[in-house]
Design an enzyme around this catalytic site. Structure first.
Site, PDB file in Angstrom:
ATOM      1  N   ASP A  71     -20.361  32.949   1.014  1.00  0.00           N
ATOM      2  CA  ASP A  71     -20.548  31.512   0.851  1.00  0.00           C
ATOM      3  C   ASP A  71     -20.386  30.820   2.209  1.00  0.00           C
ATOM      4  OD1 ASP A  71     -18.988  28.777   0.520  1.00  0.00           O
ATOM      5  OD2 ASP A  71     -20.179  29.027  -1.296  1.00  0.00           O
ATOM      6  N   GLU A 102     -23.955  24.331  -6.969  1.00  0.00           N
ATOM      7  CA  GLU A 102     -24.701  24.466  -8.226  1.00  0.00           C
ATOM      8  C   GLU A 102     -26.193  24.231  -8.039  1.00  0.00           C
ATOM      9  OE1 GLU A 102     -24.793  25.472 -12.254  1.00  0.00           O
ATOM     10  OE2 GLU A 102     -23.008  25.377 -10.988  1.00  0.00           O
ATOM     11  N   GLU A 103     -26.571  23.355  -7.118  1.00  0.00           N
ATOM     12  CA  GLU A 103     -27.994  23.051  -6.914  1.00  0.00           C
ATOM     13  C   GLU A 103     -28.763  24.256  -6.373  1.00  0.00           C
ATOM     14  OE1 GLU A 103     -25.485  21.147  -5.903  1.00  0.00           O
ATOM     15  OE2 GLU A 103     -25.707  19.588  -7.431  1.00  0.00           O
ATOM     16  N   LYS A 105     -28.279  27.353  -7.396  1.00  0.00           N
ATOM     17  CA  LYS A 105     -28.216  28.451  -8.366  1.00  0.00           C
ATOM     18  C   LYS A 105     -29.596  28.634  -8.998  1.00  0.00           C
ATOM     19  CE  LYS A 105     -25.108  30.186 -11.954  1.00  0.00           C
ATOM     20  NZ  LYS A 105     -24.039  29.854 -12.909  1.00  0.00           N
ATOM     21  N   LYS A 172     -21.504  38.965 -16.793  1.00  0.00           N
ATOM     22  CA  LYS A 172     -22.710  38.144 -16.862  1.00  0.00           C
ATOM     23  C   LYS A 172     -23.111  37.635 -15.480  1.00  0.00           C
ATOM     24  CE  LYS A 172     -21.732  35.137 -20.200  1.00  0.00           C
ATOM     25  NZ  LYS A 172     -21.984  34.174 -21.301  1.00  0.00           N
ATOM     26  N   THR A 202      -6.978  27.258   0.680  1.00  0.00           N
ATOM     27  CA  THR A 202      -7.934  26.341   1.312  1.00  0.00           C
ATOM     28  C   THR A 202      -8.881  25.683   0.300  1.00  0.00           C
ATOM     29  OG1 THR A 202      -9.320  28.283   1.787  1.00  0.00           O
ATOM     30  CG2 THR A 202      -7.898  27.493   3.550  1.00  0.00           C
ATOM     31  N   GLU A 214     -10.692  26.403 -17.152  1.00  0.00           N
ATOM     32  CA  GLU A 214     -10.914  27.698 -17.799  1.00  0.00           C
ATOM     33  C   GLU A 214      -9.594  28.338 -18.229  1.00  0.00           C
ATOM     34  OE1 GLU A 214     -13.655  28.815 -18.777  1.00  0.00           O
ATOM     35  OE2 GLU A 214     -15.208  27.828 -17.596  1.00  0.00           O
ATOM     36  N   HIS A 297     -18.374  22.526 -13.029  1.00  0.00           N
ATOM     37  CA  HIS A 297     -18.419  23.249 -14.301  1.00  0.00           C
ATOM     38  C   HIS A 297     -17.175  22.997 -15.134  1.00  0.00           C
ATOM     39  CE1 HIS A 297     -19.149  26.434 -17.189  1.00  0.00           C
ATOM     40  NE2 HIS A 297     -17.960  26.948 -16.902  1.00  0.00           N
TER      41      HIS A 297
END
Length: 400
Positions: A71, A102-103, A105, A172, A202, A214, A297
């Site tokens: 990343d 997310e954009e 993905k 998944k 961080t 979650e 999310h």
């Protein structure tokens, strides 16, 4: 040679004929074992720690190759440490730095990873892909690994809380497509998921809260002790306390991971569509892709869970006192309970899409008391509107 050929042809013609309908049927059955490790380890990037090196087949003597997909933000923070580590273990690393929001993905990103694998000339079974980042990047790289030559081994190193307790521990993979979240995807297990809490030091507070959603999910549907532990320690949960991994924080994270794996293991391929871990994931996909400004999310999951708490109260599965405890914990973790986009109409739209995903039934998981789960299939639009009213009444009361 010609005589043999002629004789064989004559024999086939005379003794074998394609039968009339229903014809011939061959039934093929096979099983492939699935096994992967999820390991909590401290100091993953310390060269004296062999865990990451061994995951790519390095022993410190013979050179090995690996594709390291990182990343972009993680590379800025940990890139030098990652490079020093692999150099110390004689890993000839090919580096690919990618965005992890997310954009991005998308299927294009998946193809981009496969191109990096081709450019490297990665060997099909003995050279690994290592993904270092959050849940989005792990989904993208995992899907690329599943598609490349129908399966290339890969290793996950999750660096966010949501990655460490949720996205990084299952099988998944997937990307968003059209107006749907994770519409394209595969089931493909990594060889290992290596979790180092030190990465969380961080992570900014909003993304810590993102992962806490979650953990709250697992507490509400499976682990009442985890719920109480969160209640008692919510004011102490920070990026630093999670990274320090003292007794309480270690138990929070390990219980969340163990609970998730306990639910996933007997149903990895989702042959059974009544999944308690879908709690908070019925309405949230629709909200997550429509919210402006965007929601993370876990933030969308939190709003979904608040509605489900209210639905459980309406059906007598949860007392109002426990509902207030649940809503208070969600809010105390820095997560939203409502969103302007979340209207009764959008809830119905989200539920209708979930019904398609769940093969024609709602299979909506609700808390059956804190720490347990029940599935319902007959939630109505009227109930959804009442649930929204319940949550809004709670938020209005706490605001005052």
């Amino acid at each position: 040679m010609s005589e043999i050929t002629t004789a064989r042809s004559r024999s086939l013609t005379s003794t074998f004929d394609i039968p009339r309908p229903p014809g011939l049927t061959w039934y093929v059955q096979s099983q492939q074992p699935v096994g992967y490790e999820v390991s909590l380890t401290r100091g993953l990037l310390n060269p004296v720690n062999p865990v990451l090196a061994r995951s790519v087949g390095a022993d410190g003597r013979k050179a090995v190759r690996a594709l390291i997909v990182v990343d972009r933000t993680v590379d800025e923070l940990y890139g030098p440490g990652l490079r020093d580590y692999f150099e110390a273990w004689h890993v000839d690393a090919v580096w690919k730095v990618m965005p992890g929001d997310e954009e991005t993905k998308t299927l294009d990103q998946v193809v981009d990873v496969t191109c990096a694998m081709t450019d490297m000339g990665i060997l099909r079974r003995t050279e690994r892909v290592v993904v270092v980042g959050g849940g989005v990047l792990m989904d993208v790289v995992g899907m690329a690994a599943s598609l490349y030559r129908r399966g290339a081994p890969y290793v996950r190193v999750p660096t966010t809380l949501v990655g460490q307790v949720d996205a990084g521990v299952g099988v998944k993979t997937g990307v968003n497509h059209g107006t749907h979240k994770n519409r394209l995807g595969t089931y493909f297990a990594p060889e290992a998921t290596l979790i180092d809490p030190e990465f969380l030091r961080t992570v900014e507070p909003r993304h810590i809260a993102n992962g806490l959603a979650e953990i709250i999910k697992m507490a509400l549907i499976k682990d009442a002790a985890l719920f109480r532990l969160l209640e008692e320690n919510v004011e102490f949960v920070t990026s630093h306390s999670l990274a320090d991994c003292g007794a309480s924080m270690s138990e929070v994270v390990s219980r969340a991971i163990a609970g998730m794996l306990d639910e996933l293991e007997p149903n990895l391929w989702e042959g059974v569509l009544e999944r308690s871990v879908d709690y908070g994931h019925t309405f949230s996909p629709t909200l997550e892709l429509r919210a402006d400004p965007p929601l993370l999310h876990g933030e969308a999951v939190a709003v979904d869970m608040a509605v489900c708490v209210a639905l459980a109260v309406g059906r007598g599965h949860l007392t109002e006192a426990d509902a207030r405890r649940a809503l208070a914990l969600i809010a105390d973790c820095g997560l939203p309970l409502t969103h302007p986009v979340f209207t009764p109409e959008l809830l119905e739209l989200g539920l209708a899409d979930a019904v398609k995903h769940r093969d024609g039934s709602q299979r909506l998981p609700l808390t059956d008391g804190i720490g347990s789960c029940v599935f319902v299939n007959d939630v109505t639009g009227v109930e959804l509107a009442r649930a929204l009213d319940f949550v809004r009444a709670y938020t209005d009361g706490t605001d005052r």
